[in-house]
Write a protein that holds these residues in place. Structure first.
Motif, short mmCIF file in Angstrom:
data_model
loop_
_atom_site.label_atom_id
_atom_site.label_comp_id
_atom_site.label_asym_id
_atom_site.label_seq_id
_atom_site.Cartn_x
_atom_site.Cartn_y
_atom_site.Cartn_z
N VAL A 227 0.87 -1.17 0.00
CA VAL A 227 0.00 0.00 0.00
C VAL A 227 0.91 1.22 0.00
O VAL A 227 1.70 1.42 0.92
N VAL A 228 0.78 2.02 -1.06
CA VAL A 228 1.60 3.23 -1.21
C VAL A 228 0.67 4.42 -1.17
O VAL A 228 -0.17 4.58 -2.06
N GLU A 229 0.79 5.24 -0.16
CA GLU A 229 -0.03 6.43 0.01
C GLU A 229 -1.52 6.10 -0.14
O GLU A 229 -2.27 6.81 -0.81
N GLY A 230 -1.94 4.99 0.45
CA GLY A 230 -3.34 4.61 0.44
C GLY A 230 -3.80 3.86 -0.80
O GLY A 230 -4.98 3.51 -0.91
N ASN A 231 -2.93 3.62 -1.73
CA ASN A 231 -3.29 2.93 -2.97
C ASN A 231 -2.60 1.56 -2.99
O ASN A 231 -1.38 1.47 -2.90
N ASP A 232 -3.40 0.49 -3.13
CA ASP A 232 -2.85 -0.86 -3.21
C ASP A 232 -2.20 -1.07 -4.57
O ASP A 232 -2.72 -0.66 -5.59
N VAL A 233 -1.06 -1.77 -4.54
CA VAL A 233 -0.38 -2.12 -5.78
C VAL A 233 0.07 -3.58 -5.68
O VAL A 233 0.56 -4.01 -4.64
N THR A 234 -0.14 -4.30 -6.75
CA THR A 234 0.35 -5.67 -6.88
C THR A 234 1.51 -5.63 -7.85
O THR A 234 1.40 -5.08 -8.95
N VAL A 235 2.64 -6.20 -7.44
CA VAL A 235 3.86 -6.14 -8.23
C VAL A 235 4.28 -7.56 -8.60
O VAL A 235 4.38 -8.42 -7.74
N ALA A 236 4.53 -7.77 -9.89
CA ALA A 236 5.02 -9.05 -10.39
C ALA A 236 6.42 -8.84 -10.95
O ALA A 236 6.63 -7.96 -11.78
N LEU A 237 7.36 -9.65 -10.48
CA LEU A 237 8.75 -9.54 -10.93
C LEU A 237 9.02 -10.66 -11.94
O LEU A 237 9.22 -11.82 -11.57
N ALA A 238 9.03 -10.30 -13.19
CA ALA A 238 9.25 -11.27 -14.26
C ALA A 238 10.74 -11.54 -14.43
O ALA A 238 11.59 -10.71 -14.07
N ALA A 239 11.05 -12.68 -15.01
CA ALA A 239 12.46 -13.04 -15.24
C ALA A 239 13.05 -12.24 -16.40
O ALA A 239 14.25 -12.00 -16.43
N ASN A 240 12.20 -11.84 -17.35
CA ASN A 240 12.67 -11.05 -18.49
C ASN A 240 11.52 -10.20 -19.02
O ASN A 240 10.38 -10.34 -18.56
N GLU A 241 11.82 -9.33 -19.96
CA GLU A 241 10.79 -8.42 -20.48
C GLU A 241 9.70 -9.15 -21.24
O GLU A 241 8.55 -8.72 -21.24
N ASP A 242 10.04 -10.25 -21.90
CA ASP A 242 9.02 -11.03 -22.61
C ASP A 242 7.98 -11.58 -21.65
O ASP A 242 6.77 -11.53 -21.92
N GLU A 243 8.45 -12.11 -20.52
CA GLU A 243 7.51 -12.63 -19.52
C GLU A 243 6.64 -11.50 -18.98
O GLU A 243 5.43 -11.66 -18.80
N ALA A 244 7.24 -10.34 -18.74
CA ALA A 244 6.47 -9.19 -18.24
C ALA A 244 5.41 -8.77 -19.25
O ALA A 244 4.26 -8.48 -18.88
N THR A 245 5.76 -8.75 -20.52
CA THR A 245 4.79 -8.40 -21.57
C THR A 245 3.65 -9.40 -21.61
O THR A 245 2.49 -9.02 -21.79
N LYS A 246 3.95 -10.68 -21.44
CA LYS A 246 2.90 -11.70 -21.40
C LYS A 246 1.97 -11.48 -20.22
O LYS A 246 0.74 -11.59 -20.34
N LEU A 247 2.54 -11.16 -19.05
CA LEU A 247 1.72 -10.89 -17.87
C LEU A 247 0.78 -9.72 -18.12
O LEU A 247 -0.41 -9.77 -17.76
N VAL A 248 1.29 -8.67 -18.73
CA VAL A 248 0.46 -7.50 -19.05
C VAL A 248 -0.68 -7.93 -19.99
O VAL A 248 -1.84 -7.53 -19.81
N GLY A 249 -0.35 -8.74 -20.98
CA GLY A 249 -1.37 -9.23 -21.89
C GLY A 249 -2.45 -10.04 -21.18
O GLY A 249 -3.65 -9.89 -21.45
N TYR A 250 -2.03 -10.91 -20.26
CA TYR A 250 -3.00 -11.70 -19.50
C TYR A 250 -3.90 -10.80 -18.64
O TYR A 250 -5.11 -11.01 -18.55
N TYR A 251 -3.30 -9.79 -18.01
CA TYR A 251 -4.10 -8.85 -17.22
C TYR A 251 -5.13 -8.15 -18.10
O TYR A 251 -6.28 -7.99 -17.70
N ARG A 252 -4.72 -7.74 -19.29
CA ARG A 252 -5.65 -7.04 -20.19
C ARG A 252 -6.78 -7.96 -20.65
O ARG A 252 -7.91 -7.53 -20.79
N GLN A 253 -6.47 -9.24 -20.86
CA GLN A 253 -7.51 -10.20 -21.24
C GLN A 253 -8.54 -10.35 -20.12
O GLN A 253 -9.73 -10.47 -20.38
#
Length: 140
Positions: free
Chosen positions: A78-104
């Motif tokens: 919780v940062v200044e009253g706002n919840d944040v979920t953070v995912a630490l990917a092994a590489n940028e491709d994995e991070a991009t896939k996670l973003v795509g899954y979130y958008r789906q």
């Protein structure tokens, strides 16, 4: 050269050899230490930074199946009253896939979902620049 001078030179040479052996053993010892000590993970570094530098207490793992699937870990904070979920990917491709899954799953998530290199942030509400900067300061 007198016998006393020869003896002194032998002592000096012996002392130099002993010092060289000590320096060599010290170097070998430090190399062994470097190879055997566990280096902190990105997750441990981020949690340590948030806890001790920002006085934020993250929850590990995040508790979100999607974020928890990130190969290098996840956490919630919780940062200044706002919840944040953070995912630490092994590489940028994995991070991009996670973003795509979130958008789906959640649609556009405009202003709430962000990829920054190998890190994916999902904010509960639209984040402010100071909230984002707090998280960026502890990004590893």
């Amino acid at each position: 050269m007198t016998e006393a001078m020869e003896r002194e030179w032998r002592l000096v040479a012996g002392a130099l050899v002993v010092m060289a052996v000590i320096v060599l053993l010290d170097g070998v010892g430090w190399k062994i230490r470097d190879l055997t000590i566990d280096k902190p993970t990105r997750l441990e570094l981020a949690v340590r930074c948030l806890t001790f530098e920002k006085n934020i207490h993250p929850v590990v793992p995040a508790g979100s199946p999607l974020a928890d699937s990130a190969k290098q870990g996840s956490f919630r904070a919780v940062v200044e009253g706002n919840d944040v979920t953070v995912a630490l990917a092994a590489n940028e491709d994995e991070a991009t896939k996670l973003v795509g899954y979130y958008r789906q799953l959640g649609g556009s998530l405009s202003g709430r979902l962000e990829q920054r290199a190998k890190v994916v942030y999902l904010w509960l509400q639209r984040s402010s620049p100071t909230q984002r900067q707090t998280m960026y300061d502890c990004q590893y």
